[in-house]
Design a protein around this motif. Sequence first.
Motif, PDB file in Angstrom:
ATOM      1  N   LEU A 240      -7.108 -10.403 -13.347  1.00 39.27           N
ATOM      2  CA  LEU A 240      -7.905 -10.524 -14.571  1.00 39.27           C
ATOM      3  C   LEU A 240      -8.642  -9.233 -14.928  1.00 39.27           C
ATOM      4  O   LEU A 240      -9.397  -9.208 -15.902  1.00 39.27           O
ATOM      5  CB  LEU A 240      -8.923 -11.657 -14.414  1.00 39.27           C
ATOM      6  N   THR A 241      -8.400  -8.178 -14.160  1.00 38.68           N
ATOM      7  CA  THR A 241      -9.076  -6.907 -14.430  1.00 38.68           C
ATOM      8  C   THR A 241      -8.634  -6.347 -15.773  1.00 38.68           C
ATOM      9  O   THR A 241      -7.436  -6.258 -16.034  1.00 38.68           O
ATOM     10  CB  THR A 241      -8.723  -5.880 -13.337  1.00 38.68           C
ATOM     11  N   PRO A 242      -9.565  -5.962 -16.637  1.00 36.14           N
ATOM     12  CA  PRO A 242      -9.169  -5.344 -17.912  1.00 36.14           C
ATOM     13  C   PRO A 242      -8.298  -4.113 -17.676  1.00 36.14           C
ATOM     14  O   PRO A 242      -8.609  -3.279 -16.812  1.00 36.14           O
ATOM     15  CB  PRO A 242     -10.508  -4.960 -18.549  1.00 36.14           C
ATOM     16  N   ASP A 243      -7.220  -4.002 -18.425  1.00 35.33           N
ATOM     17  CA  ASP A 243      -6.323  -2.855 -18.267  1.00 35.33           C
ATOM     18  C   ASP A 243      -7.068  -1.540 -18.452  1.00 35.33           C
ATOM     19  O   ASP A 243      -6.772  -0.544 -17.771  1.00 35.33           O
ATOM     20  CB  ASP A 243      -5.180  -2.934 -19.283  1.00 35.33           C
ATOM     21  N   ALA A 244      -8.036  -1.531 -19.343  1.00 40.83           N
ATOM     22  CA  ALA A 244      -8.769  -0.298 -19.628  1.00 40.83           C
ATOM     23  C   ALA A 244      -9.547   0.194 -18.416  1.00 40.83           C
ATOM     24  O   ALA A 244      -9.745   1.410 -18.247  1.00 40.83           O
ATOM     25  CB  ALA A 244      -9.719  -0.509 -20.801  1.00 40.83           C
ATOM     26  N   PHE A 245      -9.983  -0.722 -17.551  1.00 43.28           N
ATOM     27  CA  PHE A 245     -10.698  -0.303 -16.341  1.00 43.28           C
ATOM     28  C   PHE A 245      -9.756   0.425 -15.404  1.00 43.28           C
ATOM     29  O   PHE A 245     -10.040   1.540 -14.941  1.00 43.28           O
ATOM     30  CB  PHE A 245     -11.311  -1.511 -15.623  1.00 43.28           C
ATOM     31  N   SER A 246      -8.610  -0.202 -15.095  1.00 41.76           N
ATOM     32  CA  SER A 246      -7.655   0.399 -14.162  1.00 41.76           C
ATOM     33  C   SER A 246      -7.111   1.720 -14.692  1.00 41.76           C
ATOM     34  O   SER A 246      -6.968   2.692 -13.946  1.00 41.76           O
ATOM     35  CB  SER A 246      -6.499  -0.577 -13.898  1.00 41.76           C
ATOM     36  N   PRO A 257     -18.400   1.856 -20.938  1.00 40.93           N
ATOM     37  CA  PRO A 257     -19.449   0.899 -20.545  1.00 40.93           C
ATOM     38  C   PRO A 257     -19.097  -0.546 -20.865  1.00 40.93           C
ATOM     39  O   PRO A 257     -19.366  -1.444 -20.055  1.00 40.93           O
ATOM     40  CB  PRO A 257     -20.661   1.372 -21.349  1.00 40.93           C
ATOM     41  N   ALA A 258     -18.505  -0.788 -22.025  1.00 37.03           N
ATOM     42  CA  ALA A 258     -18.151  -2.167 -22.389  1.00 37.03           C
ATOM     43  C   ALA A 258     -17.087  -2.723 -21.451  1.00 37.03           C
ATOM     44  O   ALA A 258     -17.116  -3.907 -21.081  1.00 37.03           O
ATOM     45  CB  ALA A 258     -17.658  -2.214 -23.839  1.00 37.03           C
ATOM     46  N   THR A 259     -16.152  -1.871 -21.041  1.00 35.64           N
ATOM     47  CA  THR A 259     -15.102  -2.295 -20.112  1.00 35.64           C
ATOM     48  C   THR A 259     -15.693  -2.581 -18.739  1.00 35.64           C
ATOM     49  O   THR A 259     -15.329  -3.569 -18.085  1.00 35.64           O
ATOM     50  CB  THR A 259     -14.015  -1.212 -20.007  1.00 35.64           C
ATOM     51  N   LEU A 260     -16.595  -1.742 -18.284  1.00 36.21           N
ATOM     52  CA  LEU A 260     -17.241  -1.966 -16.995  1.00 36.21           C
ATOM     53  C   LEU A 260     -18.022  -3.275 -17.008  1.00 36.21           C
ATOM     54  O   LEU A 260     -17.952  -4.065 -16.056  1.00 36.21           O
ATOM     55  CB  LEU A 260     -18.171  -0.799 -16.669  1.00 36.21           C
ATOM     56  N   ARG A 261     -18.731  -3.528 -18.109  1.00 33.45           N
ATOM     57  CA  ARG A 261     -19.508  -4.767 -18.229  1.00 33.45           C
ATOM     58  C   ARG A 261     -18.579  -5.976 -18.206  1.00 33.45           C
ATOM     59  O   ARG A 261     -18.872  -6.984 -17.532  1.00 33.45           O
ATOM     60  CB  ARG A 261     -20.285  -4.740 -19.551  1.00 33.45           C
ATOM     61  N   GLU A 285     -18.122   3.375 -10.129  1.00 32.52           N
ATOM     62  CA  GLU A 285     -17.700   2.126 -10.777  1.00 32.52           C
ATOM     63  C   GLU A 285     -17.146   1.130  -9.750  1.00 32.52           C
ATOM     64  O   GLU A 285     -17.434  -0.064  -9.826  1.00 32.52           O
ATOM     65  CB  GLU A 285     -16.641   2.405 -11.842  1.00 32.52           C
ATOM     66  N   THR A 286     -16.358   1.624  -8.794  1.00 36.00           N
ATOM     67  CA  THR A 286     -15.795   0.700  -7.795  1.00 36.00           C
ATOM     68  C   THR A 286     -16.897   0.156  -6.887  1.00 36.00           C
ATOM     69  O   THR A 286     -16.834  -1.001  -6.460  1.00 36.00           O
ATOM     70  CB  THR A 286     -14.703   1.388  -6.954  1.00 36.00           C
ATOM     71  N   GLU A 287     -17.896   0.978  -6.619  1.00 36.04           N
ATOM     72  CA  GLU A 287     -19.014   0.506  -5.805  1.00 36.04           C
ATOM     73  C   GLU A 287     -19.798  -0.577  -6.540  1.00 36.04           C
ATOM     74  O   GLU A 287     -20.276  -1.545  -5.927  1.00 36.04           O
ATOM     75  CB  GLU A 287     -19.925   1.674  -5.427  1.00 36.04           C
ATOM     76  N   GLN A 288     -19.917  -0.439  -7.866  1.00 31.60           N
ATOM     77  CA  GLN A 288     -20.579  -1.483  -8.647  1.00 31.60           C
ATOM     78  C   GLN A 288     -19.798  -2.788  -8.580  1.00 31.60           C
ATOM     79  O   GLN A 288     -20.382  -3.871  -8.494  1.00 31.60           O
ATOM     80  CB  GLN A 288     -20.723  -1.030 -10.102  1.00 31.60           C
ATOM     81  N   LEU A 289     -18.488  -2.684  -8.610  1.00 32.64           N
ATOM     82  CA  LEU A 289     -17.662  -3.889  -8.497  1.00 32.64           C
ATOM     83  C   LEU A 289     -17.848  -4.544  -7.135  1.00 32.64           C
ATOM     84  O   LEU A 289     -17.974  -5.772  -7.026  1.00 32.64           O
ATOM     85  CB  LEU A 289     -16.177  -3.552  -8.717  1.00 32.64           C
ATOM     86  N   ARG A 290     -17.872  -3.737  -6.083  1.00 29.78           N
ATOM     87  CA  ARG A 290     -18.065  -4.295  -4.740  1.00 29.78           C
ATOM     88  C   ARG A 290     -19.413  -4.998  -4.639  1.00 29.78           C
ATOM     89  O   ARG A 290     -19.508  -6.114  -4.111  1.00 29.78           O
ATOM     90  CB  ARG A 290     -17.958  -3.189  -3.686  1.00 29.78           C
ATOM     91  N   GLU A 291     -20.459  -4.360  -5.154  1.00 26.75           N
ATOM     92  CA  GLU A 291     -21.790  -4.959  -5.094  1.00 26.75           C
ATOM     93  C   GLU A 291     -21.843  -6.256  -5.896  1.00 26.75           C
ATOM     94  O   GLU A 291     -22.449  -7.249  -5.456  1.00 26.75           O
ATOM     95  CB  GLU A 291     -22.823  -3.969  -5.631  1.00 26.75           C
ATOM     96  N   ALA A 292     -21.198  -6.261  -7.072  1.00 25.26           N
ATOM     97  CA  ALA A 292     -21.190  -7.472  -7.898  1.00 25.26           C
ATOM     98  C   ALA A 292     -20.452  -8.603  -7.189  1.00 25.26           C
ATOM     99  O   ALA A 292     -20.867  -9.768  -7.254  1.00 25.26           O
ATOM    100  CB  ALA A 292     -20.535  -7.177  -9.248  1.00 25.26           C
ATOM    101  N   ALA A 293     -19.361  -8.259  -6.509  1.00 31.94           N
ATOM    102  CA  ALA A 293     -18.602  -9.272  -5.775  1.00 31.94           C
ATOM    103  C   ALA A 293     -19.431  -9.846  -4.635  1.00 31.94           C
ATOM    104  O   ALA A 293     -19.500 -11.072  -4.448  1.00 31.94           O
ATOM    105  CB  ALA A 293     -17.306  -8.665  -5.241  1.00 31.94           C
TER     106      ALA A 293
END
Length: 329
Positions: A240-246, A257-261, A285-293
């Motif tokens: 489900l990861t937005p293509d724009a992030f990857s 920023p909108a994609t990260l959010r 950005e990847t660290e933010q994803l880890r923390e959010a998870a």
Amino acid sequence: MRPKLSTGLLLGSVAATSLVLAGCASPSDSPAAGGDLLRVVASTNVYGDIASRVGGDLVDVTSIITGPTQDPHSYEASARDQLALAKADLVIENGGGYDPFIDTLLAGITTSEPVVVNASEMSGLLDGADEHADDEDADDEDADDDRAADDDAHIEGFNEHVWYSFHGMESLAEALAAEFGALDPANEAVYVENYESFIGELAGLEERAAELRTTVEGNGVAVTEPVPVYLLDEIGLVNLTPDAFSEAFEQGADVPPATLRETLDLFSAGSVSLLAYNEQTTGPETEQLREAAEDAGVAVVSFSETMPEDGDYIGWMTDNLDALSQALG
């Protein structure tokens, strides 16, 4: 010019001949190199290991990328690498824009023409990407010519991390057995036997993946990069990861920023049950994803692009399945 392995060259013709020899599949002196071993150069240790499994004692394999500190995308080849390819009977590259240094090295060879096996082409996974690219470029008359002229470029819509596909690696092993048999006809039955042993172990991985699929199919997953997506697909997870992030992260660009959010919201909304984390390529950005998870109680499983230096493909993928099973159990 260098020879390209046709995607149609698979094991059917070899197997037909080798069945006659199956009862005496012991190694003979290789006529391909006057009794010497077939010399194989692989862009990464993943393909080096698979070549060793199929070739057995009849091949001498050199892997250029052997550890997590080397990035195939930006690897700068050495004179030693150039010499290894110049002496090779067969070269294995990933293709799809992943290891462009191999094509650069091959272009510099003037004294020999090694057989080149492109794992992306052999995997059968390029077909859908080619169709997608053709659709997007329907109005561009020169698009096909541009792609043909630039083999090193990333292919739109294609995930080049094909070694995470069990079916793709089965097709690659089949192609290697066919090519080894063509280079060394006296031992083609040995290569077929080794190939069959390898795919027997791959079948075991596929069975484990199928068992896991019965409990997690349809669950959402987020990824920091699409490295393990073929494996995640195998067990039925939906990326489900937005293509724009990857795309931004793979290109080394800032994630909008909108994609990260949007990506972070996957965790707070309970949309995903797993974060697949590429431990070899990280950033803020990847660290933010880890923390959010972690904050949302979502399991995090780390994956790597290169195989552990002392590992082997089957053992590595077994460990990945173990980690997924534990995280999702």
